[in-house]
Design an enzyme around this catalytic site. Structure first.
Site, short mmCIF file in Angstrom:
data_model
loop_
_atom_site.label_atom_id
_atom_site.label_comp_id
_atom_site.label_asym_id
_atom_site.label_seq_id
_atom_site.Cartn_x
_atom_site.Cartn_y
_atom_site.Cartn_z
N ASP A 272 38.38 43.75 43.04
CA ASP A 272 38.27 43.21 41.69
C ASP A 272 37.47 41.92 41.60
O ASP A 272 37.59 41.18 40.62
CB ASP A 272 39.67 42.97 41.11
CG ASP A 272 40.38 44.28 40.79
OD1 ASP A 272 39.72 45.20 40.30
OD2 ASP A 272 41.60 44.37 41.06
N ASP B 164 36.52 52.10 37.57
CA ASP B 164 36.48 50.69 37.17
C ASP B 164 35.59 49.86 38.09
O ASP B 164 35.01 48.86 37.69
CB ASP B 164 37.89 50.06 37.21
CG ASP B 164 39.02 50.98 36.79
OD1 ASP B 164 38.88 52.20 36.95
OD2 ASP B 164 40.05 50.47 36.34
N1 GLY Z 1 40.70 47.81 36.14
C1 GLY Z 1 42.00 48.12 35.74
C2 GLY Z 1 42.11 48.65 34.37
O1 GLY Z 1 41.15 48.94 33.72
O2 GLY Z 1 43.23 48.77 33.94
#
Ligand code: GLY
Length: 425
Positions: free
Chosen positions: A129, A189
């Site tokens: 992340d 993501d």
């Molecule tokens: N990246 C995590 C979400 O979109 O919940």
């Protein structure tokens, strides 16, 4: 859904823009001013709420401090997160965007303060992340200030993120949790983390970051998409051979469903890939994802999706305003690359107006968040129909992109904060 009558909005702004209607511009400007006034009121409130929540509900002893506001819980309490949380960068990033949008430098001071709390993440290699945490905060701050200290944070973060790249798979590993279930999970993501890598190559001249980003995007393009160009949420790989083991979901309704925010990450991700590489393969992919989204019978008329396009009880399902904001922001950028510009822009305008009109909190409520009605993870019954910091971030980004487009400026990298901001233009 609550109607917010503070705004005088042209309800068919998209169609009027398509038709070249001269009345749409004043209406859009009016909506923008009202929304920015509200955003400033709310941000000031949230700045007061954070220290109050830290004092009343501090992190347990031995745990990292809680430094960033994320959402509001079922009891109405502000939820703060530690720097390692994937959403920790959105609050300072939002403050940078607010400074640009309003032209009010005062928002830069808290942006810097909250960024400082998350700088230690630059060496945290336990998560993918990094882009969310560091690029949305330090990357955004660097675009505005060119501060050399921020550049160092971006480069260190890119080096750390690169350690999660596996050449056999051709992708960056997403999660380390659930190792009993997944060998090498990659989630859609993760496309958003590539922006950090491109930035690092630009800043350092080291092409290794760029190459990793391209390989990750190519692997994802090959393995994440269905024939209709909807995307799986999770693809699990064999880390030794790179073979796909399983395709599934974590936050969607079902393995074969189209989780709304995942589709939004895909749209945004391949649009940014085209921006950074000018490879038409990525533009074509972004356009196919856009076609899937805009043509979907379950996309509501206001442009703000249900939390999953295949959620079982549509229309009695929660919306996800964060997905709506992301799609609007991505469509503004995509419109600058595509012959479908008018369609994308009209859809983005419509969604933006819907969000401003029907999804914003009343001034002084919502603990200071701007938008209502986002959904974090419905299958876990976590953060359903709530404010979320990343919904506000991408909404403000979409507002800026809309304004830059209207002014004939570049949609991305809007340049340094300028006196006057968007007001009065
Ligand atoms: N990246 C995590 C979400 O979109 O919940």
């Amino acid at each position: 859904m609550r109607m917010n009558l503070r705004f005088f909005l042209c309800p068919v702004i998209g169609l009027t823009l398509l038709a070249g209607c001269q009345t749409s511009k004043p209406a859009a400007s009016s909506a923008m001013r009202g929304t920015l006034d509200l955003a400033e009121t709310q941000a000031a409130l949230l700045l007061r709420e954070v220290p109050a929540a830290q004092a009343s509900n501090p992190a347990p002893a031995g745990k990292p401090p809680l430094v960033s506001p994320r959402t509001v819980d079922a009891q109405g309490n502000l939820v703060l997160v530690a720097s390692r949380d994937w959403t920790s960068g959105f609050w300072p990033g939002y403050l940078w965007l607010l400074a640009e949008a309003t032209g009010h430098d005062k928002w830069q001071t808290p942006a810097r303060q909250y960024m400082a709390f998350i700088e230690p993440e630059k060496t945290n290699g336990t998560t993918h992340d990094m882009g969310f945490k560091v690029y949305c905060s330090f990357g955004t701050g660097y675009r505005y200030t060119q501060d050399a200290a921020y550049k160092e944070v971006i480069l260190t973060s890119a080096r750390t993120l690169s350690t999660r790249f596996n050449p056999a798979v051709g992708a960056i590993r997403s999660w380390d949790h659930h190792q009993d279930v997944w060998g090498f999970p990659v989630i859609i993501d993760n496309m958003l983390n590539l922006e950090l890598l491109f930035s690092a190559t630009r800043l350092s001249g080291d092409s290794s970051f760029y190459k990793i980003a391209v390989q990750h995007a190519n692997t994802t393009l090959k393995n994440h998409f269905r024939p209709d160009f909807s995307t799986y949420h999770v693809v699990d790989y064999n880390p030794g051979t790179g073979a796909v083991v399983t395709r599934t979901t974590h936050q969607g309704a079902a393995p074969e469903s189209a989780w709304a925010r995942g589709q939004a990450w895909a749209l945004y991700g391949y649009t940014l890939m085209y921006r950074e590489t000018r490879d038409p393969t990525y533009l074509a992919q972004a356009e196919r994802v856009a076609a899937y989204l805009l043509g979907h019978p379950n996309l509501p008329a206001d442009g703000v999706p249900y939390w999953d396009f295949n959620a079982p009880n549509i229309p009695n399902e929660p919306r996800d305003a964060s997905a709506g904001a992301l799609i609007a922001s991505a469509l503004y950028e995509l419109s600058t690359y595509s012959p479908q510009a008018a369609i994308y822009r009209a859809q983005a305008d419509k969604t933006l107006v819907s969000l401003a009109q029907d999804y914003t909190a009343s001034a002084g409520t919502n603990r200071g968040f701007l938008l209502l009605h986002s959904t974090g993870s419905k299958p876990s019954n976590s953060e359903v129909d709530v404010p979320l910091n990343y919904a506000d971030y991408y909404f403000m980004e979409a507002l800026l992109r809309q304004r830059h487009l209207a002014a004939g400026r570049a949609v991305v990298d809007g340049g340094p904060v300028v006196n006057g901001g968007m007001r009065g233009k």
